[in-house]
Design an enzyme around this catalytic site. Structure first.
Site, PDB file in Angstrom:
ATOM      1  N   HIS A  97       0.818  -1.216   0.000  1.00 51.58           N
ATOM      2  CA  HIS A  97       0.000   0.000   0.000  1.00 51.58           C
ATOM      3  C   HIS A  97       0.853   1.268   0.000  1.00 51.58           C
ATOM      4  O   HIS A  97       0.409   2.301   0.490  1.00 51.58           O
ATOM      5  CB  HIS A  97      -0.941  -0.002   1.215  1.00 51.58           C
ATOM      6  CG  HIS A  97      -1.908  -1.136   1.216  1.00 51.58           C
ATOM      7  ND1 HIS A  97      -2.585  -1.537   2.355  1.00 51.58           N
ATOM      8  CD2 HIS A  97      -2.321  -1.982   0.231  1.00 51.58           C
ATOM      9  CE1 HIS A  97      -3.358  -2.560   2.071  1.00 51.58           C
ATOM     10  NE2 HIS A  97      -3.220  -2.857   0.785  1.00 51.58           N
TER      11      HIS A  97
ATOM     12  N   GLU B 258      -3.502  -6.315  -9.636  1.00 52.93           N
ATOM     13  CA  GLU B 258      -2.147  -6.056  -9.150  1.00 52.93           C
ATOM     14  C   GLU B 258      -1.181  -6.983  -9.895  1.00 52.93           C
ATOM     15  O   GLU B 258      -1.425  -8.182 -10.002  1.00 52.93           O
ATOM     16  CB  GLU B 258      -2.072  -6.272  -7.633  1.00 52.93           C
ATOM     17  CG  GLU B 258      -3.036  -5.366  -6.877  1.00 52.93           C
ATOM     18  CD  GLU B 258      -3.132  -5.674  -5.385  1.00 52.93           C
ATOM     19  OE1 GLU B 258      -2.287  -6.443  -4.881  1.00 52.93           O
ATOM     20  OE2 GLU B 258      -4.052  -5.162  -4.736  1.00 52.93           O
TER      21      GLU B 258
ATOM     22  N   GLU C 157      -3.585 -13.314  -3.911  1.00 61.17           N
ATOM     23  CA  GLU C 157      -2.580 -12.268  -4.093  1.00 61.17           C
ATOM     24  C   GLU C 157      -1.351 -12.487  -3.219  1.00 61.17           C
ATOM     25  O   GLU C 157      -1.076 -11.710  -2.303  1.00 61.17           O
ATOM     26  CB  GLU C 157      -3.183 -10.893  -3.821  1.00 61.17           C
ATOM     27  CG  GLU C 157      -3.963 -10.772  -2.525  1.00 61.17           C
ATOM     28  CD  GLU C 157      -4.478  -9.361  -2.305  1.00 61.17           C
ATOM     29  OE1 GLU C 157      -3.658  -8.408  -2.393  1.00 61.17           O
ATOM     30  OE2 GLU C 157      -5.676  -9.188  -2.055  1.00 61.17           O
TER      31      GLU C 157
END
Length: 401
Positions: free
Chosen positions: A231, A261, A357
């Protein structure tokens, strides 16, 4: 002298909702079943995610309280006067506007719907200590019941309409990804690349959803050392040949968050980095194969842990391997009961939506330094899963610029 009201109804314009009225009626019916089961007469919700889920209205607080009060017969959003009739136009049900020239008019408006001296449901994970005390002062509840876990469980199981919106969101994320990939080259700044992806997604959302409100779509695009955290904000760092990159696109559609992503490299990738990247891609593919009905979040997590342990990479894992999707964002909402972590025992069911992820971060000074992450969104089906992310991953596709 004109008497100024503590609250009033200001309704003008036509209602425009993300979903059909039948969708909201079904959600409210499920909520009311829960209310009967736990024994509350009214629910006072204050979080952005639950208010949006049950009414369609996504508020902008700016330091002011907002709410949704649901009883056996009524569902009423409570909004601040600064927003005029916009909350009415964007909510399913009734709306009351409270004024700000007398403190706690919000709670007086809530009381007008919820009543006094009744058992009340509320969100313990959102309502502050101060506001909890004010709730007690104005409503005098006979009992307070935390309903945050119950509502989260309802939100985790998506309707067909929600799945359609999330599928569209994933396609928008892909559009942003391609715009970013086209913008990557040595000498450009992270911020320039990020803006290209954001602009492409906002235009795509406006094309697909002409009646929506447009806000909160964003991109995190990181390069070099800035890839170490998932982040990390965008900076003005200039891309160099051989840089590791993290592409992260996040379209927001009516409060619904989707994401893409990907790991990329500028121009070339060295052997050490390629080895780590390929291991993370392999974990990503293995993890996706595990997402099927009957598997628990903890079981999936432990299997991917074992996969990384066999390759002496587990120590570089940075967070859990995936999470739910729906009404959530980077500044509100979370369905913590559907995260791929060791301490979550939720069993996957058809209708759930979850990401895969895996991310590895190799520290600076070591071969292959940087953060590696791939991210796909998967619908759990009756016999497995459906991957709704289309952007390619891995060294064969994402050494660019």
């Amino acid at each position: 002298m004109t008497e100024r009201p503590q609250f009033f109804r200001f309704h003008q314009g036509a209602e425009v909702l993300p979903f059909a009225p039948e969708e909201y009626e079904a959600r409210l019916a499920g909520l009311r079943q829960m209310m009967d089961r736990v024994g509350v007469a009214a629910v006072v919700m204050t979080s952005m995610h639950n208010i949006a889920y049950y009414s369609g209205f996504l508020y902008c607080a700016f330091g002011r309280p907002y709410g949704l009060v649901v009883t056996a017969t009524d569902n009423v959003t409570i909004s601040a006067g600064i927003d005029a009739a916009q909350p009415w136009r964007r909510c399913y049900g009734d709306n009351i506007t409270y004024t700000d020239w007398e403190r706690n008019n919000f709670w007086r408006a809530v009381r007008s719907v919820a009543g006094i001296g009744k058992p009340i449901g509320y969100e313990a994970d959102h309502l502050s200590v101060t506001q909890s005390g004010t709730l007690r002062h104005y409503l005098h509840p006979t009992n307070l019941m935390d309903i945050s876990e119950e509502t989260m469980r309802q939100r985790m199981n998506k309707s067909a309409a929600e799945l359609d919106l999330i599928r569209a969101g994933a396609a928008v994320a892909d559009v942003g990804g391609y715009a970013i990939r086209d913008a990557i080259k040595p000498g450009v700044r992270e911020i320039d690349v990020a803006m290209a992806g954001r602009d492409a997604m906002e235009l795509e959302i406006a094309k697909r959803f002409p009646d929506a409100e447009y806000r909160d779509t964003w991109v995190w695009f990181q390069s070099g050392i800035n890839t170490d955290g998932a982040h990390n904000p965008v900076t003005s760092r200039v891309l160099e040949r051989g840089d590791i990159l993290s592409l992260n696109t996040f379209p927001m559609i009516s409060g619904y968050y989707t994401a893409l992503e990907r790991t990329l490299f500028v121009g070339e990738v060295d052997d050490a980095s390629r080895k780590v990247w390929e291991a993370n891609v392999a974990a990503h593919e293995y993890g996706m194969s595990l997402l099927k009905p009957g598997a628990t979040c903890a079981e999936v997590t432990e299997k991917i842990n074992a996969f990384f342990t066999e390759r002496d990479l587990l120590q570089y894992r940075t967070f859990g391997y995936g999470h739910s999707f729906g009404v959530l964002s980077h500044y509100y909402g979370r369905e913590a009961g559907l995260e791929l972590r060791e301490d979550v025992d939720t069993m996957l069911e058809p209708g759930m939506v979850i990401s895969m992820e895996p991310m590895l971060t190799i520290p600076e000074g070591q071969l292959g330094a940087g953060g590696y992450r791939e991210h796909d969104i998967l619908f759990i089906t009756e016999d497995g899963n459906e991957n709704v992310t289309g952007f390619p991953y891995g060294p064969e596709h994402n050494v660019v610029g």
